[in-house]
Each structure stands twice: as C-alpha cells, then as structure tokens.
Design an enzyme around this catalytic site. Structure first.
Site, PDB file in Angstrom:
ATOM      1  N   GLY A 165       0.736  -1.206  -0.016  1.00 49.32           N
ATOM      2  CA  GLY A 165      -0.030  -0.079   0.059  1.00 49.32           C
ATOM      3  C   GLY A 165       0.796   1.290   0.095  1.00 49.32           C
ATOM      4  N   ARG A 211       6.625  -9.084   6.574  1.00 49.05           N
ATOM      5  CA  ARG A 211       6.579 -10.020   5.672  1.00 49.05           C
ATOM      6  C   ARG A 211       7.874  -9.770   4.834  1.00 49.05           C
ATOM      7  NH1 ARG A 211       1.001  -8.621   3.043  1.00 49.05           N
ATOM      8  NH2 ARG A 211       1.361  -6.764   3.688  1.00 49.05           N
ATOM      9  N   SER A 252      -4.920   9.972   9.335  1.00 46.44           N
ATOM     10  CA  SER A 252      -6.155   9.686   8.657  1.00 46.44           C
ATOM     11  C   SER A 252      -7.229  10.768   8.723  1.00 46.44           C
ATOM     12  CB  SER A 252      -6.698   8.319   9.040  1.00 46.44           C
ATOM     13  OG  SER A 252      -8.026   7.978   8.424  1.00 46.44           O
ATOM     14  N   TYR A 256     -10.164   2.646  16.325  1.00 49.82           N
ATOM     15  CA  TYR A 256      -9.281   2.935  14.797  1.00 49.82           C
ATOM     16  C   TYR A 256      -9.146   4.524  14.887  1.00 49.82           C
ATOM     17  CZ  TYR A 256      -7.392   3.834  10.265  1.00 49.82           C
ATOM     18  OH  TYR A 256      -6.547   4.474   9.264  1.00 49.82           O
ATOM     19  N   LYS A 277      -6.018   7.244  15.391  1.00 56.86           N
ATOM     20  CA  LYS A 277      -5.529   8.503  14.423  1.00 56.86           C
ATOM     21  C   LYS A 277      -5.568   9.747  14.899  1.00 56.86           C
ATOM     22  CE  LYS A 277      -3.978   5.734  11.222  1.00 56.86           C
ATOM     23  NZ  LYS A 277      -2.439   5.872  10.940  1.00 56.86           N
ATOM     24  N   GLY A 313      -7.987  10.098   3.122  1.00 54.09           N
ATOM     25  CA  GLY A 313      -9.147   9.197   3.208  1.00 54.09           C
ATOM     26  C   GLY A 313      -9.017   8.208   2.750  1.00 54.09           C
TER      27      GLY A 313
HETATM   28  P1  NDP Z   1      -1.872  -1.917   4.050  1.00 50.63           P
HETATM   29  O1  NDP Z   1      -2.322  -2.958   4.850  1.00 50.63           O
HETATM   30  O2  NDP Z   1      -1.628  -1.913   2.447  1.00 50.63           O
HETATM   31  O3  NDP Z   1      -0.562  -1.681   4.447  1.00 50.63           O
HETATM   32  C1  NDP Z   1      -0.048  -1.590   5.906  1.00 50.63           C
HETATM   33  C2  NDP Z   1       1.379  -1.867   5.979  1.00 50.63           C
HETATM   34  O4  NDP Z   1       1.747  -1.758   7.569  1.00 50.63           O
HETATM   35  C3  NDP Z   1       1.877  -2.947   5.613  1.00 50.63           C
HETATM   36  O5  NDP Z   1       3.238  -2.961   4.865  1.00 50.63           O
HETATM   37  C4  NDP Z   1       2.022  -3.828   6.925  1.00 50.63           C
HETATM   38  O6  NDP Z   1       3.147  -4.866   6.615  1.00 50.63           O
HETATM   39  C5  NDP Z   1       2.590  -2.852   7.741  1.00 50.63           C
HETATM   40  N1  NDP Z   1       2.326  -3.205   9.251  1.00 50.63           N
HETATM   41  C6  NDP Z   1       1.088  -3.643   9.908  1.00 50.63           C
HETATM   42  N2  NDP Z   1       1.329  -3.885  11.089  1.00 50.63           N
HETATM   43  C7  NDP Z   1       2.664  -3.631  11.263  1.00 50.63           C
HETATM   44  C8  NDP Z   1       3.487  -3.982  12.357  1.00 50.63           C
HETATM   45  N3  NDP Z   1       2.896  -4.383  13.731  1.00 50.63           N
HETATM   46  N4  NDP Z   1       4.796  -3.981  12.122  1.00 50.63           N
HETATM   47  C9  NDP Z   1       5.446  -3.448  10.905  1.00 50.63           C
HETATM   48  N5  NDP Z   1       4.651  -3.428  10.093  1.00 50.63           N
HETATM   49  C10 NDP Z   1       3.360  -3.442  10.094  1.00 50.63           C
HETATM   50  O7  NDP Z   1      -2.452  -0.520   4.372  1.00 50.63           O
HETATM   51  P2  NDP Z   1      -2.440   0.955   3.841  1.00 50.63           P
HETATM   52  O8  NDP Z   1      -1.013   1.057   3.103  1.00 50.63           O
HETATM   53  O9  NDP Z   1      -3.626   1.660   3.475  1.00 50.63           O
HETATM   54  O10 NDP Z   1      -2.024   1.590   5.323  1.00 50.63           O
HETATM   55  C11 NDP Z   1      -0.696   2.482   5.503  1.00 50.63           C
HETATM   56  C12 NDP Z   1      -1.017   3.433   6.615  1.00 50.63           C
HETATM   57  O11 NDP Z   1      -2.083   4.255   5.926  1.00 50.63           O
HETATM   58  C13 NDP Z   1      -1.923   3.033   7.847  1.00 50.63           C
HETATM   59  O12 NDP Z   1      -1.279   3.608   9.000  1.00 50.63           O
HETATM   60  C14 NDP Z   1      -3.339   3.303   7.696  1.00 50.63           C
HETATM   61  O13 NDP Z   1      -3.941   3.256   9.026  1.00 50.63           O
HETATM   62  C15 NDP Z   1      -3.278   4.587   7.034  1.00 50.63           C
HETATM   63  N6  NDP Z   1      -4.282   5.015   6.207  1.00 50.63           N
HETATM   64  C16 NDP Z   1      -4.837   4.207   5.329  1.00 50.63           C
HETATM   65  C17 NDP Z   1      -5.975   4.652   4.441  1.00 50.63           C
HETATM   66  C18 NDP Z   1      -6.582   3.781   3.306  1.00 50.63           C
HETATM   67  O14 NDP Z   1      -7.800   4.123   3.299  1.00 50.63           O
HETATM   68  N7  NDP Z   1      -6.035   2.938   2.962  1.00 50.63           N
HETATM   69  C19 NDP Z   1      -6.607   6.031   4.925  1.00 50.63           C
HETATM   70  C20 NDP Z   1      -6.001   6.638   5.870  1.00 50.63           C
HETATM   71  C21 NDP Z   1      -4.880   6.241   6.543  1.00 50.63           C
HETATM   72  P3  NDP Z   1       3.172  -6.387   7.431  1.00 50.63           P
HETATM   73  O15 NDP Z   1       2.011  -6.772   7.147  1.00 50.63           O
HETATM   74  O16 NDP Z   1       4.342  -7.009   6.435  1.00 50.63           O
HETATM   75  O17 NDP Z   1       3.939  -6.158   8.479  1.00 50.63           O
HETATM   76  C1  8X3 Z   2      -8.416   4.930   6.784  1.00 52.96           C
HETATM   77  C2  8X3 Z   2      -9.624   5.513   6.340  1.00 52.96           C
HETATM   78  O1  8X3 Z   2     -12.056   6.122   6.439  1.00 52.96           O
HETATM   79  O2  8X3 Z   2     -11.416   3.670   6.868  1.00 52.96           O
HETATM   80  O3  8X3 Z   2      -7.775   5.691   7.617  1.00 52.96           O
HETATM   81  O4  8X3 Z   2     -10.861   5.449   8.379  1.00 52.96           O
HETATM   82  S1  8X3 Z   2     -11.287   5.049   7.170  1.00 52.96           S
END
Ligand code: NDP
Ligand code: 8X3
Length: 257
Positions: free
Chosen positions: A18, A40, A145, A158, A162, A189
């Site tokens: 992501g 991973r 977020s 959650y 944030k 978002g």
């Molecule tokens: P993904 O699930 O695609 O990526 C999340 C990443 O976090 C993965 O690389 C995962 O890697 C890593 N991760 C999770 N837990 C751990 C841990 N305990 N230690 C180390 N790494 C960890 O989600 P996103 O890319 O969307 O999320 C990234 C950030 O963006 C988060 O903080 C999320 O809250 C925020 N966000 C996302 C939004 C969305 O709509 N997607 C919107 C707003 C904010 P692995 O599993 O290999 O450890």
């Molecule tokens: C991730 C987006 O809208 O699911 O922060 O909270 S939402």
C-alpha cells in the site's frame, strides 16, 4: 527551492504494501536510499531488489514488528554507520481491525490497533529522533487519517488511534521547536490498499463493498503528498495535508454512484 532527496536516508515502516510501498517507489525515484521495514520478509525482499534495480539506489530490508519496543530498539541500534543517519522517517505502519460498537468490541483487535498505530509510531520516533536532534536535521512524516479528524460509526478505536497520531504530530513539532527538524502529517481518506482486507480479516466480499461505486485514492497519491512535504525548502514545514478522493467530503460523506 525544491529540496533534493538524492542520497537521503529514508526509514519507512509498513513498506511491504500500500502507501508504504508507494512511498518507497516515489522516494527511490528521487534518489533516496531506503530502510524498508515490515513483518513480511518475502514482500520486503522483492521490493528492495526491484528498487535497487530500477532506480540504482541502496535499500536495506529490516523484518520488524513495530509493536515490540525491544525489536525496534535493536533494529535501530544495529543500523551501523552506513545507515544510522536517518534523514526522514515515514511512520506509516498501521491498520484497522474490524468495525464494531464499543460495547461489542474485540479487545484483541483494539490492542492490535493501539499497539501498532500509536505505540509503534512512538517507539520508532523515540529511537530515531535523538540522532536527528544530534545532527540538528531531519523530517518526521506521520501517516494519519481523515479518521483522526472526524470519527465515523463503529470506527471508534481506529479513529482514536488516528486522533492520537494527530496529537503526537503536534506534540513532536513542539518538542523539536528550535531545531531544524520538520514534522508533517499526511492524512488520507479512502485509499485502495490491503487496508480493508486486513480490517475485515481477509473477507474479500466485505472489502469489495468498501470501494463499490467510488474511485478511491491510489497509494501513489499519498506518496506524492509525502514527497511534497519532504521536498519543500528547509524553512517550510508542511504541518498537515488532509487528502480525500473527489467522491469523499469527509469520513461520513461519500458519494457512491
Ligand atoms: P496496507 O495494509 O496495504 O499496509 C499496511 C502496512 O503496515 C503493511 O506494509 C504492513 O506490513 C505494515 N504493518 C502492519 N502492522 C505492522 C507491524 N506491527 N509492524 C510493522 N509493520 C506493520 O494499508 P495502507 O497502506 O492503507 O496503510 C498504511 C497507513 O495508512 C496506515 O497507517 C493506515 O492507517 C493509513 N491510512 C490508510 C488509509 C486507507 O484508506 N487505505 C486511509 C488513511 C490512512 P506487514 O503486514 O508485512 O507487517
Ligand atoms: C483509513 C480510512 O475512512 O477507513 O484511515 O478510516 S477510514
């Protein structure tokens, strides 16, 4: 003047997927050398090889669960001279688990979110910022977020994590005031990543519904905002960027076709 990221050392948590993965690509494109962290191994290894080949940069993969202070501390201590002068931290590792009312919430899921999104960010920052203070240089970019500005039904814990990220970004900025360290928060978002699949424990049908009738942001859109923060001239500290797709006016206002 746009700052160059060439040969800067960027420490990215959650780089295996992501937004973190997209940040790795965008910062590598600018010539930065990357420390890539996640749990991973295979995904990290593939990414690191791809970035080295494609952009000719250096990349170091570290298997790291940010929920463990001991592991974070050991990882930072073992960086060595080539990697330990981190210029930019991207505190991105994070997740949502489930959607439920507080009085029906799953305590294990709550702990997972709190330990990753709040404590993980704190541990990484606690271990890396002292070096930045010593060198009087650095940038902390936290991925917050829209849920850190406005909660939504059943998003309680959650959103609380944030809101905490927002409080920590503000607090760190105050703590480093008087140094050359910058602190930014990039607050998205809806972004299509593995986020919803993780939230719904691999349930693909539920995940599909989240993005039904909308065009979400891409991880690259968010990486682009992080690059914007990092490349402003040294006197410009972008405090916060809230970024949503056109179909989303707030956490609770989404136009579905
Ligand atoms: P993904 O699930 O695609 O990526 C999340 C990443 O976090 C993965 O690389 C995962 O890697 C890593 N991760 C999770 N837990 C751990 C841990 N305990 N230690 C180390 N790494 C960890 O989600 P996103 O890319 O969307 O999320 C990234 C950030 O963006 C988060 O903080 C999320 O809250 C925020 N966000 C996302 C939004 C969305 O709509 N997607 C919107 C707003 C904010 P692995 O599993 O290999 O450890
Ligand atoms: C991730 C987006 O809208 O699911 O922060 O909270 S939402």
């Amino acid at each position: 003047m746009k700052l160059s990221l060439k040969n800067k050392i960027v420490f990215i948590t959650g780089a295996s997927s992501g937004i973190g993965r997209a940040c790795a690509h965008e910062f590598a494109k600018e010539g930065a050398n990357l420390i890539l962290c996640a749990r991973r191994a295979e995904k990290l290894q593939q990414l690191s090889e791809e970035l080295k080949d494609k952009y000719g940069i250096k990349a170091l993969s570290i298997l790291l669960d940010v929920r463990s202070y001991e592991k974070v501390k050991n990882a930072v201590n073992s960086l060595g001279d080539e990697w330990n002068k981190v210029d930019i931290i991207i505190n991105n590792a994070g997740l949502a688990r489930g959607l439920s009312k507080i009085y029906e919430g799953d305590i294990t899921m709550w702990n997972e979110m709190i330990d990753t999104n709040i404590k993980g960010l704190l541990y990484i920052t606690r271990e890396l910022i002292p070096g930045m203070i010593k060198r009087n240089s650095g940038h902390v970019i936290n991925i917050g977020s829209t849920a850190g500005h406005e909660t939504y039904p059943m998003g309680n814990v959650y959103a609380a994590t944030k809101f905490a990220v927002k409080a920590l970004s503000q607090s760190i900025r105050i703590d480093v005031l008087g140094t050359n360290i910058r602190v930014s928060s990039v607050d998205p978002g809806m972004v299509e990543t593995e986020f919803s699949l993780v939230r719904f424990s691999g349930d693909e049908q539920r995940t599909k519904k989240v993005y039904e009738g909308v065009t979400p942001l891409t991880p690259e859109d968010i990486a682009d905002a992080a690059i914007y923060c990092a490349t402003r001239s040294q006197n410009v500290n972008v405090n916060e960027i809230i970024i949503t797709p056109l179909c989303q006016a707030s956490s609770n206002h989404i136009n579905r076709k």
